[in-house]
Scaffold this motif. Structure first.
Motif, PDB file in Angstrom:
ATOM      1  N   TYR A   1      44.083  46.934  47.466  1.00  0.00           N
ATOM      2  CA  TYR A   1      43.793  45.800  46.592  1.00  0.00           C
ATOM      3  C   TYR A   1      42.304  45.491  46.684  1.00  0.00           C
ATOM      4  N   GLN A   2      41.646  45.442  45.532  1.00  0.00           N
ATOM      5  CA  GLN A   2      40.219  45.135  45.526  1.00  0.00           C
ATOM      6  C   GLN A   2      40.008  43.643  45.773  1.00  0.00           C
ATOM      7  N   TYR A   3      39.133  43.341  46.703  1.00  0.00           N
ATOM      8  CA  TYR A   3      38.820  41.955  47.048  1.00  0.00           C
ATOM      9  C   TYR A   3      37.432  41.620  46.524  1.00  0.00           C
ATOM     10  N   PHE A   4      37.366  40.572  45.686  1.00  0.00           N
ATOM     11  CA  PHE A   4      36.106  40.123  45.108  1.00  0.00           C
ATOM     12  C   PHE A   4      35.743  38.771  45.730  1.00  0.00           C
ATOM     13  N   GLU A   5      34.636  38.737  46.403  1.00  0.00           N
ATOM     14  CA  GLU A   5      34.212  37.504  47.083  1.00  0.00           C
ATOM     15  C   GLU A   5      33.544  36.587  46.067  1.00  0.00           C
ATOM     16  N   ASN A   6      34.240  35.524  45.643  1.00  0.00           N
ATOM     17  CA  ASN A   6      33.637  34.544  44.743  1.00  0.00           C
ATOM     18  C   ASN A   6      34.290  33.179  44.913  1.00  0.00           C
ATOM     19  N   LEU A   7      33.818  32.210  44.155  1.00  0.00           N
ATOM     20  CA  LEU A   7      34.235  30.816  44.324  1.00  0.00           C
ATOM     21  C   LEU A   7      35.251  30.368  43.285  1.00  0.00           C
ATOM     22  N   SER A   8      35.927  31.291  42.644  1.00  0.00           N
ATOM     23  CA  SER A   8      36.855  30.963  41.564  1.00  0.00           C
ATOM     24  C   SER A   8      37.837  29.881  41.975  1.00  0.00           C
TER      25      SER A   8
ATOM     26  N   ASN B   1      39.964  40.077  40.210  1.00  0.00           N
ATOM     27  CA  ASN B   1      38.649  39.459  40.059  1.00  0.00           C
ATOM     28  C   ASN B   1      38.430  38.221  40.935  1.00  0.00           C
ATOM     29  N   GLY B   2      38.916  38.262  42.160  1.00  0.00           N
ATOM     30  CA  GLY B   2      38.649  37.187  43.110  1.00  0.00           C
ATOM     31  C   GLY B   2      39.863  36.395  43.531  1.00  0.00           C
ATOM     32  N   LEU B   3      40.941  36.478  42.753  1.00  0.00           N
ATOM     33  CA  LEU B   3      42.171  35.776  43.099  1.00  0.00           C
ATOM     34  C   LEU B   3      43.263  36.787  43.417  1.00  0.00           C
ATOM     35  N   LEU B   4      44.171  36.403  44.309  1.00  0.00           N
ATOM     36  CA  LEU B   4      45.304  37.245  44.663  1.00  0.00           C
ATOM     37  C   LEU B   4      46.597  36.591  44.198  1.00  0.00           C
ATOM     38  N   LEU B   5      47.476  37.393  43.656  1.00  0.00           N
ATOM     39  CA  LEU B   5      48.841  36.953  43.376  1.00  0.00           C
ATOM     40  C   LEU B   5      49.713  37.452  44.514  1.00  0.00           C
ATOM     41  N   CYS B   6      50.377  36.536  45.196  1.00  0.00           N
ATOM     42  CA  CYS B   6      51.220  36.894  46.334  1.00  0.00           C
ATOM     43  C   CYS B   6      52.630  36.365  46.126  1.00  0.00           C
ATOM     44  N   GLU B   7      53.588  37.028  46.751  1.00  0.00           N
ATOM     45  CA  GLU B   7      54.976  36.592  46.720  1.00  0.00           C
ATOM     46  C   GLU B   7      55.355  36.067  48.098  1.00  0.00           C
ATOM     47  N   SER B   8      56.005  34.916  48.118  1.00  0.00           N
ATOM     48  CA  SER B   8      56.421  34.314  49.378  1.00  0.00           C
ATOM     49  C   SER B   8      57.916  34.490  49.569  1.00  0.00           C
ATOM     50  N   TYR B   9      58.325  34.574  50.820  1.00  0.00           N
ATOM     51  CA  TYR B   9      59.753  34.654  51.108  1.00  0.00           C
ATOM     52  C   TYR B   9      60.456  33.353  50.729  1.00  0.00           C
ATOM     53  N   ARG B  10      59.693  32.312  50.422  1.00  0.00           N
ATOM     54  CA  ARG B  10      60.257  31.025  50.029  1.00  0.00           C
ATOM     55  C   ARG B  10      60.635  30.994  48.544  1.00  0.00           C
ATOM     56  N   GLN B  11      60.742  32.139  47.920  1.00  0.00           N
ATOM     57  CA  GLN B  11      61.101  32.241  46.515  1.00  0.00           C
ATOM     58  C   GLN B  11      60.092  31.515  45.627  1.00  0.00           C
ATOM     59  N   SER B  12      58.837  31.766  45.903  1.00  0.00           N
ATOM     60  CA  SER B  12      57.762  31.208  45.097  1.00  0.00           C
ATOM     61  C   SER B  12      56.616  32.205  45.083  1.00  0.00           C
TER      62      SER B  12
END
Length: 397
Positions: A388-395, A114-125
Protein backbone atom coordinates in the motif's frame (compact mmCIF):
# COMPACT_ATOMS: atom_id res chain seq x y z
CA UNK A 1 27.06 41.92 15.33
CA UNK A 2 25.34 43.09 18.49
CA UNK A 3 23.85 46.10 16.68
CA UNK A 4 22.19 43.87 14.05
CA UNK A 5 20.43 41.64 16.54
CA UNK A 6 17.42 43.95 17.12
CA UNK A 7 16.93 44.25 13.35
CA UNK A 8 17.00 40.49 12.94
CA UNK A 9 14.60 40.01 15.83
CA UNK A 10 12.32 42.66 14.39
CA UNK A 11 12.27 40.94 10.98
CA UNK A 12 11.59 37.58 12.60
CA UNK A 13 8.73 39.04 14.61
CA UNK A 14 7.21 40.59 11.51
CA UNK A 15 7.21 37.21 9.78
CA UNK A 16 6.00 35.34 12.86
CA UNK A 17 2.96 37.58 13.26
CA UNK A 18 2.18 38.24 9.60
CA UNK A 19 -0.31 35.48 8.93
CA UNK A 20 -0.29 35.76 5.13
CA UNK A 21 3.49 35.73 4.87
CA UNK A 22 3.82 32.97 7.45
CA UNK A 23 1.27 30.86 5.57
CA UNK A 24 3.28 31.16 2.34
CA UNK A 25 6.44 30.03 4.15
CA UNK A 26 4.72 27.10 5.88
CA UNK A 27 3.22 25.90 2.59
CA UNK A 28 6.74 25.17 1.37
CA UNK A 29 7.83 23.09 4.35
CA UNK A 30 7.69 19.26 4.54
CA UNK A 31 4.66 17.69 6.17
CA UNK A 32 6.72 16.13 8.95
CA UNK A 33 8.06 19.54 9.99
CA UNK A 34 4.59 21.07 10.10
CA UNK A 35 3.38 18.43 12.55
CA UNK A 36 6.17 19.49 14.93
CA UNK A 37 5.64 23.22 14.33
CA UNK A 38 2.07 23.08 15.61
CA UNK A 39 3.51 23.48 19.10
CA UNK A 40 5.38 26.73 18.28
CA UNK A 41 2.43 29.01 18.99
CA UNK A 42 -1.35 29.25 18.87
CA UNK A 43 -1.14 31.11 15.56
CA UNK A 44 1.03 28.44 13.96
CA UNK A 45 -1.30 25.70 15.22
CA UNK A 46 -4.30 27.63 13.89
CA UNK A 47 -2.75 27.99 10.41
CA UNK A 48 -1.44 24.43 10.12
CA UNK A 49 -4.72 22.92 11.39
CA UNK A 50 -6.92 24.92 9.01
CA UNK A 51 -8.52 22.57 6.40
CA UNK A 52 -7.92 25.10 3.60
CA UNK A 53 -4.23 25.27 4.49
CA UNK A 54 -4.00 21.46 4.66
CA UNK A 55 -5.48 21.16 1.18
CA UNK A 56 -3.25 23.92 -0.23
CA UNK A 57 -0.17 22.31 1.30
CA UNK A 58 -0.94 18.96 -0.33
CA UNK A 59 -1.54 20.60 -3.70
CA UNK A 60 1.66 22.61 -3.40
CA UNK A 61 3.74 19.43 -3.19
CA UNK A 62 2.55 17.62 -6.31
CA UNK A 63 4.79 16.84 -9.28
CA UNK A 64 3.28 17.13 -12.76
CA UNK A 65 -0.21 16.65 -11.38
CA UNK A 66 0.56 13.61 -9.21
CA UNK A 67 1.60 13.00 -5.61
CA UNK A 68 4.66 10.89 -4.87
CA UNK A 69 4.49 8.16 -2.19
CA UNK A 70 6.57 8.56 0.93
CA UNK A 71 6.71 4.87 1.80
CA UNK A 72 5.24 1.44 1.10
CA UNK A 73 3.30 -0.50 3.70
CA UNK A 74 3.63 -4.27 3.33
CA UNK A 75 0.88 -6.32 4.87
CA UNK A 76 -0.45 -9.87 4.67
CA UNK A 77 -3.85 -10.64 3.20
CA UNK A 78 -5.69 -11.07 6.52
CA UNK A 79 -6.73 -9.36 9.75
CA UNK A 80 -3.70 -8.76 11.90
CA UNK A 81 -2.43 -6.94 14.97
CA UNK A 82 -1.68 -3.25 14.31
CA UNK A 83 2.07 -3.78 14.55
CA UNK A 84 2.29 -6.57 11.97
CA UNK A 85 3.34 -4.73 8.85
CA UNK A 86 6.60 -3.49 7.43
CA UNK A 87 7.45 0.03 6.27
CA UNK A 88 9.65 0.60 3.23
CA UNK A 89 10.72 4.28 3.11
CA UNK A 90 10.92 5.76 -0.38
CA UNK A 91 11.96 9.33 0.47
CA UNK A 92 13.20 9.32 4.05
CA UNK A 93 12.84 7.03 7.00
CA UNK A 94 9.36 7.46 8.39
CA UNK A 95 8.02 5.69 11.46
CA UNK A 96 4.31 5.54 10.71
CA UNK A 97 2.12 5.31 13.85
CA UNK A 98 -0.13 2.39 12.83
CA UNK A 99 -2.55 2.13 14.59
CA UNK A 100 -2.05 3.01 18.23
CA UNK A 101 -4.45 5.96 18.06
CA UNK A 102 -7.30 3.63 17.04
CA UNK A 103 -9.11 1.72 19.85
CA UNK A 104 -9.74 -1.36 17.65
CA UNK A 105 -7.32 -4.20 18.32
CA UNK A 106 -7.56 -5.68 14.82
CA UNK A 107 -7.80 -3.77 11.55
CA UNK A 108 -7.23 -4.67 7.93
CA UNK A 109 -6.00 -2.19 5.33
CA UNK A 110 -8.25 -2.37 2.27
CA UNK A 111 -6.89 0.47 0.17
CA UNK A 112 -4.53 3.42 0.17
CA UNK A 113 -5.49 6.55 -1.71
CA UNK A 114 -3.36 9.72 -1.87
CA UNK A 115 -2.76 10.08 1.87
CA UNK A 116 -5.80 8.39 3.37
CA UNK A 117 -6.28 4.71 4.19
CA UNK A 118 -9.51 2.75 4.02
CA UNK A 119 -9.45 0.08 6.72
CA UNK A 120 -11.88 -2.59 7.87
CA UNK A 121 -12.46 -3.14 11.57
CA UNK A 122 -13.54 -6.34 13.26
CA UNK A 123 -16.26 -4.16 14.81
CA UNK A 124 -18.21 -4.34 11.54
CA UNK A 125 -17.29 -0.82 10.52
CA UNK A 126 -14.85 0.96 8.24
CA UNK A 127 -12.16 3.46 9.20
CA UNK A 128 -10.82 6.34 7.13
CA UNK A 129 -7.36 7.09 8.55
CA UNK A 130 -4.66 9.66 8.03
CA UNK A 131 -1.57 8.15 9.70
CA UNK A 132 0.33 11.44 9.37
CA UNK A 133 -2.11 13.46 11.48
CA UNK A 134 -3.17 10.42 13.59
CA UNK A 135 -6.82 11.12 12.82
CA UNK A 136 -9.50 8.62 11.86
CA UNK A 137 -13.22 8.54 11.18
CA UNK A 138 -15.46 5.52 11.69
CA UNK A 139 -18.12 4.85 9.06
CA UNK A 140 -20.82 2.21 9.32
CA UNK A 141 -22.63 0.43 6.53
CA UNK A 142 -25.87 2.16 5.55
CA UNK A 143 -29.10 1.34 7.38
CA UNK A 144 -30.76 -0.93 4.89
CA UNK A 145 -32.85 -3.99 5.68
CA UNK A 146 -31.30 -5.75 2.68
CA UNK A 147 -27.95 -5.73 4.52
CA UNK A 148 -29.32 -8.43 6.81
CA UNK A 149 -29.22 -10.80 3.85
CA UNK A 150 -25.83 -9.92 2.36
CA UNK A 151 -23.78 -12.82 1.05
CA UNK A 152 -20.87 -10.76 -0.33
CA UNK A 153 -19.67 -7.23 0.31
CA UNK A 154 -16.77 -5.32 -1.27
CA UNK A 155 -15.64 -1.81 -0.36
CA UNK A 156 -13.43 0.60 -2.33
CA UNK A 157 -12.20 4.15 -1.81
CA UNK A 158 -11.81 7.23 -4.05
CA UNK A 159 -9.84 10.29 -2.98
CA UNK A 160 -7.82 12.83 -4.96
CA UNK A 161 -6.94 15.99 -2.98
CA UNK A 162 -5.56 17.62 -6.14
CA UNK A 163 -9.11 17.86 -7.50
CA UNK A 164 -11.35 17.82 -4.39
CA UNK A 165 -11.05 17.65 -0.59
CA UNK A 166 -13.96 15.19 -0.50
CA UNK A 167 -13.73 11.40 -0.67
CA UNK A 168 -16.15 8.64 -1.64
CA UNK A 169 -16.63 5.07 -0.43
CA UNK A 170 -18.04 2.54 -2.87
CA UNK A 171 -19.82 -0.48 -1.38
CA UNK A 172 -20.82 -3.33 -3.72
CA UNK A 173 -22.94 -6.10 -2.23
CA UNK A 174 -24.84 -9.23 -3.18
CA UNK A 175 -27.91 -10.56 -1.37
CA UNK A 176 -28.78 -14.18 -0.60
CA UNK A 177 -32.18 -13.38 -2.03
CA UNK A 178 -30.80 -12.42 -5.45
CA UNK A 179 -27.59 -14.31 -6.19
CA UNK A 180 -25.40 -12.92 -9.00
CA UNK A 181 -27.10 -9.51 -8.73
CA UNK A 182 -24.93 -6.78 -7.24
CA UNK A 183 -25.92 -3.37 -5.90
CA UNK A 184 -23.66 -0.35 -5.50
CA UNK A 185 -24.01 2.13 -2.61
CA UNK A 186 -22.03 5.37 -2.50
CA UNK A 187 -20.89 7.32 0.57
CA UNK A 188 -19.83 10.97 0.25
CA UNK A 189 -17.75 12.75 2.90
CA UNK A 190 -19.26 16.02 1.69
CA UNK A 191 -22.78 15.02 2.73
CA UNK A 192 -21.77 12.47 5.37
CA UNK A 193 -24.42 10.07 4.05
CA UNK A 194 -24.99 7.07 1.79
CA UNK A 195 -26.85 6.98 -1.52
CA UNK A 196 -28.33 3.50 -1.80
CA UNK A 197 -28.48 1.24 -4.85
CA UNK A 198 -27.42 3.91 -7.33
CA UNK A 199 -26.27 1.13 -9.68
CA UNK A 200 -27.30 -2.52 -10.02
CA UNK A 201 -25.67 -5.10 -12.27
CA UNK A 202 -25.53 -8.85 -12.77
CA UNK A 203 -22.55 -11.13 -13.13
CA UNK A 204 -23.05 -14.54 -14.73
CA UNK A 205 -21.94 -17.35 -12.45
CA UNK A 206 -20.10 -18.98 -15.33
CA UNK A 207 -18.13 -15.82 -16.15
CA UNK A 208 -14.54 -15.38 -15.05
CA UNK A 209 -14.04 -13.79 -11.67
CA UNK A 210 -13.80 -10.02 -11.21
CA UNK A 211 -11.79 -9.08 -8.12
CA UNK A 212 -14.23 -6.62 -6.57
CA UNK A 213 -12.23 -6.79 -3.32
CA UNK A 214 -9.22 -5.10 -4.92
CA UNK A 215 -10.21 -1.67 -6.21
CA UNK A 216 -7.61 0.64 -7.74
CA UNK A 217 -8.34 4.38 -7.97
CA UNK A 218 -6.99 6.08 -11.08
CA UNK A 219 -8.17 8.98 -13.28
CA UNK A 220 -11.24 9.61 -11.12
CA UNK A 221 -12.38 5.99 -11.43
CA UNK A 222 -12.33 2.86 -9.32
CA UNK A 223 -11.08 -0.12 -11.37
CA UNK A 224 -11.32 -3.83 -10.63
CA UNK A 225 -9.06 -6.48 -12.08
CA UNK A 226 -10.63 -9.45 -13.84
CA UNK A 227 -9.60 -12.76 -15.39
CA UNK A 228 -12.07 -12.82 -18.30
CA UNK A 229 -12.41 -10.77 -21.46
CA UNK A 230 -13.79 -7.72 -19.62
CA UNK A 231 -13.82 -6.12 -16.21
CA UNK A 232 -15.49 -3.08 -14.63
CA UNK A 233 -14.71 0.43 -13.48
CA UNK A 234 -16.85 3.01 -11.70
CA UNK A 235 -16.70 6.67 -12.73
CA UNK A 236 -16.99 8.51 -9.41
CA UNK A 237 -18.15 11.88 -10.74
CA UNK A 238 -20.60 10.52 -13.32
CA UNK A 239 -21.71 7.80 -10.87
CA UNK A 240 -21.87 5.18 -13.60
CA UNK A 241 -20.40 1.72 -14.14
CA UNK A 242 -18.46 0.97 -17.35
CA UNK A 243 -16.61 -2.00 -18.83
CA UNK A 244 -12.95 -2.19 -19.78
CA UNK A 245 -10.97 -4.90 -21.61
CA UNK A 246 -9.15 -7.46 -19.48
CA UNK A 247 -7.81 -9.84 -22.12
CA UNK A 248 -4.01 -9.76 -21.95
CA UNK A 249 -1.67 -10.55 -24.86
CA UNK A 250 -0.45 -14.11 -24.35
CA UNK A 251 3.21 -14.03 -23.38
CA UNK A 252 3.98 -17.24 -21.45
CA UNK A 253 3.07 -20.84 -22.17
CA UNK A 254 2.05 -21.54 -18.57
CA UNK A 255 -1.04 -21.05 -16.40
CA UNK A 256 -1.33 -17.79 -14.49
CA UNK A 257 -0.77 -17.81 -10.73
CA UNK A 258 -1.66 -14.26 -9.78
CA UNK A 259 -2.40 -10.82 -11.20
CA UNK A 260 -1.04 -7.82 -9.28
CA UNK A 261 -3.17 -4.81 -10.21
CA UNK A 262 -1.85 -1.27 -9.61
CA UNK A 263 -1.52 2.23 -11.05
CA UNK A 264 1.16 4.85 -11.44
CA UNK A 265 0.71 8.45 -12.56
CA UNK A 266 -2.62 7.91 -14.27
CA UNK A 267 -1.73 4.59 -15.95
CA UNK A 268 -3.03 1.13 -15.00
CA UNK A 269 -0.64 -1.84 -14.77
CA UNK A 270 -0.98 -5.58 -14.28
CA UNK A 271 1.91 -7.83 -13.29
CA UNK A 272 1.26 -11.52 -14.00
CA UNK A 273 3.05 -14.43 -12.33
CA UNK A 274 2.91 -17.98 -13.69
CA UNK A 275 2.70 -21.53 -12.39
CA UNK A 276 6.08 -23.04 -13.32
CA UNK A 277 8.47 -25.49 -11.72
CA UNK A 278 10.87 -22.61 -11.18
CA UNK A 279 8.94 -19.36 -10.97
CA UNK A 280 11.21 -16.33 -11.17
CA UNK A 281 9.70 -14.44 -14.11
CA UNK A 282 6.63 -12.29 -14.49
CA UNK A 283 5.15 -10.09 -17.22
CA UNK A 284 4.11 -6.46 -16.87
CA UNK A 285 1.22 -5.10 -18.96
CA UNK A 286 0.17 -1.47 -19.39
CA UNK A 287 -3.32 -0.19 -20.17
CA UNK A 288 -3.67 2.19 -23.12
CA UNK A 289 -4.70 5.67 -22.00
CA UNK A 290 -7.94 5.41 -24.00
CA UNK A 291 -8.73 2.08 -22.26
CA UNK A 292 -8.85 0.29 -25.61
CA UNK A 293 -6.38 -2.52 -24.81
CA UNK A 294 -3.58 -3.87 -22.65
CA UNK A 295 -0.05 -3.75 -24.06
CA UNK A 296 2.86 -5.92 -23.01
CA UNK A 297 5.60 -3.78 -21.45
CA UNK A 298 8.33 -6.03 -20.06
CA UNK A 299 9.20 -9.52 -18.83
CA UNK A 300 11.03 -9.19 -15.54
CA UNK A 301 13.33 -11.92 -14.26
CA UNK A 302 13.86 -11.76 -10.51
CA UNK A 303 16.70 -14.24 -10.93
CA UNK A 304 18.75 -11.45 -12.52
CA UNK A 305 18.66 -9.63 -9.19
CA UNK A 306 20.86 -12.35 -7.70
CA UNK A 307 23.63 -11.29 -10.09
CA UNK A 308 23.49 -7.80 -8.59
CA UNK A 309 22.95 -9.03 -5.03
CA UNK A 310 24.64 -12.44 -4.49
CA UNK A 311 23.50 -12.49 -0.85
CA UNK A 312 19.86 -12.68 -1.99
CA UNK A 313 18.34 -16.13 -1.35
CA UNK A 314 15.12 -16.45 -3.30
CA UNK A 315 14.28 -19.74 -1.62
CA UNK A 316 12.40 -21.14 -4.59
CA UNK A 317 10.45 -24.34 -4.11
CA UNK A 318 8.68 -26.17 -6.90
CA UNK A 319 5.68 -24.29 -8.35
CA UNK A 320 5.93 -21.51 -5.78
CA UNK A 321 7.50 -18.14 -6.64
CA UNK A 322 10.73 -17.08 -5.02
CA UNK A 323 9.17 -13.75 -4.10
CA UNK A 324 6.15 -12.62 -2.10
CA UNK A 325 4.57 -9.91 -4.22
CA UNK A 326 4.85 -7.31 -6.94
CA UNK A 327 3.75 -3.69 -7.10
CA UNK A 328 4.34 -0.87 -9.55
CA UNK A 329 4.82 2.67 -8.27
CA UNK A 330 5.80 6.03 -9.67
CA UNK A 331 9.37 7.23 -9.54
CA UNK A 332 9.76 10.71 -8.08
CA UNK A 333 12.41 11.80 -10.58
CA UNK A 334 11.36 9.86 -13.69
CA UNK A 335 8.21 9.47 -15.74
CA UNK A 336 8.74 5.71 -16.03
CA UNK A 337 7.44 3.67 -13.07
CA UNK A 338 9.45 1.10 -11.18
CA UNK A 339 8.60 -2.46 -10.18
CA UNK A 340 8.98 -3.35 -6.52
CA UNK A 341 9.43 -6.97 -5.42
CA UNK A 342 10.04 -8.34 -1.95
CA UNK A 343 12.00 -11.51 -1.32
CA UNK A 344 14.25 -12.92 1.39
CA UNK A 345 13.28 -10.05 3.71
CA UNK A 346 14.65 -7.52 1.22
CA UNK A 347 12.83 -5.03 -0.97
CA UNK A 348 14.29 -4.75 -4.47
CA UNK A 349 13.18 -2.62 -7.41
CA UNK A 350 13.55 -2.86 -11.17
CA UNK A 351 14.11 0.34 -13.12
CA UNK A 352 12.44 0.15 -16.55
CA UNK A 353 14.55 2.93 -18.02
CA UNK A 354 17.93 1.58 -16.90
CA UNK A 355 16.94 -2.08 -17.07
CA UNK A 356 18.67 -2.70 -13.73
CA UNK A 357 17.84 -3.98 -10.26
CA UNK A 358 18.39 -1.85 -7.17
CA UNK A 359 18.26 -2.61 -3.46
CA UNK A 360 15.43 -0.43 -2.21
CA UNK A 361 15.42 -1.48 1.43
CA UNK A 362 16.70 -4.24 3.67
CA UNK A 363 14.33 -5.12 6.51
CA UNK A 364 17.28 -6.51 8.47
CA UNK A 365 18.66 -9.93 9.46
CA UNK A 366 16.10 -12.38 10.75
CA UNK A 367 13.13 -10.19 9.77
CA UNK A 368 10.71 -11.88 7.43
CA UNK A 369 7.49 -10.30 6.27
CA UNK A 370 4.53 -12.22 7.60
CA UNK A 371 6.66 -14.46 9.80
CA UNK A 372 4.12 -14.09 12.62
CA UNK A 373 1.70 -16.30 10.70
CA UNK A 374 4.07 -18.89 9.31
CA UNK A 375 4.76 -22.22 10.99
CA UNK A 376 8.19 -23.81 11.13
CA UNK A 377 7.53 -25.85 7.99
CA UNK A 378 5.86 -23.05 6.03
CA UNK A 379 7.57 -21.14 3.27
CA UNK A 380 7.73 -17.35 3.44
CA UNK A 381 6.19 -16.87 0.00
CA UNK A 382 3.10 -19.00 0.62
CA UNK A 383 1.42 -15.86 1.95
CA UNK A 384 0.13 -13.26 -0.51
CA UNK A 385 1.30 -9.78 0.45
CA UNK A 386 -0.02 -6.40 -0.58
CA UNK A 387 1.89 -3.15 -0.93
CA UNK A 388 0.00 0.00 0.00
CA UNK A 389 1.45 3.35 -1.02
CA UNK A 390 1.68 5.78 1.88
CA UNK A 391 1.50 9.49 1.08
CA UNK A 392 2.59 11.79 3.89
CA UNK A 393 0.20 14.77 3.88
CA UNK A 394 -2.26 16.73 6.01
CA UNK A 395 -5.48 15.66 4.29
CA UNK A 396 -8.53 16.18 6.51
CA UNK A 397 -11.29 13.67 7.19
Amino acid sequence: MGMKTPMINSAAEKIAYNQDLLTQILLRLPTKSLIKFKSVSKLWRFIISDPDFCLSHTRHHHRNGFLSPTALLLKGDRFSPPSEFSIVPLKHYSKVPFFHYIPDSHVKILQSCNGLLLCESYRQSYLICNPTTKKFKRIYCPSNSAYNFISKCFVSFAFDPLTSPDYRIICIWESYREPCKFNLDLYSSKTGSWDLCIVSFEVDEDEQEIELNNGVFCNGRIHWCGYGEESLYFDVEKECLETMPMALPSRMDAPETCRYFSESRGVLYVAVTYCMSVCLEFDVFEMARDYSEWNWKKRVNVGDAVKAFPELELGCIEYYPGFSGVCIIGSEKQEEPMVVVWADGKIISFDFRQGAWKMLYDLGPGIKIGSLYLGEDDHLHYELFHAYQYFENLSCL
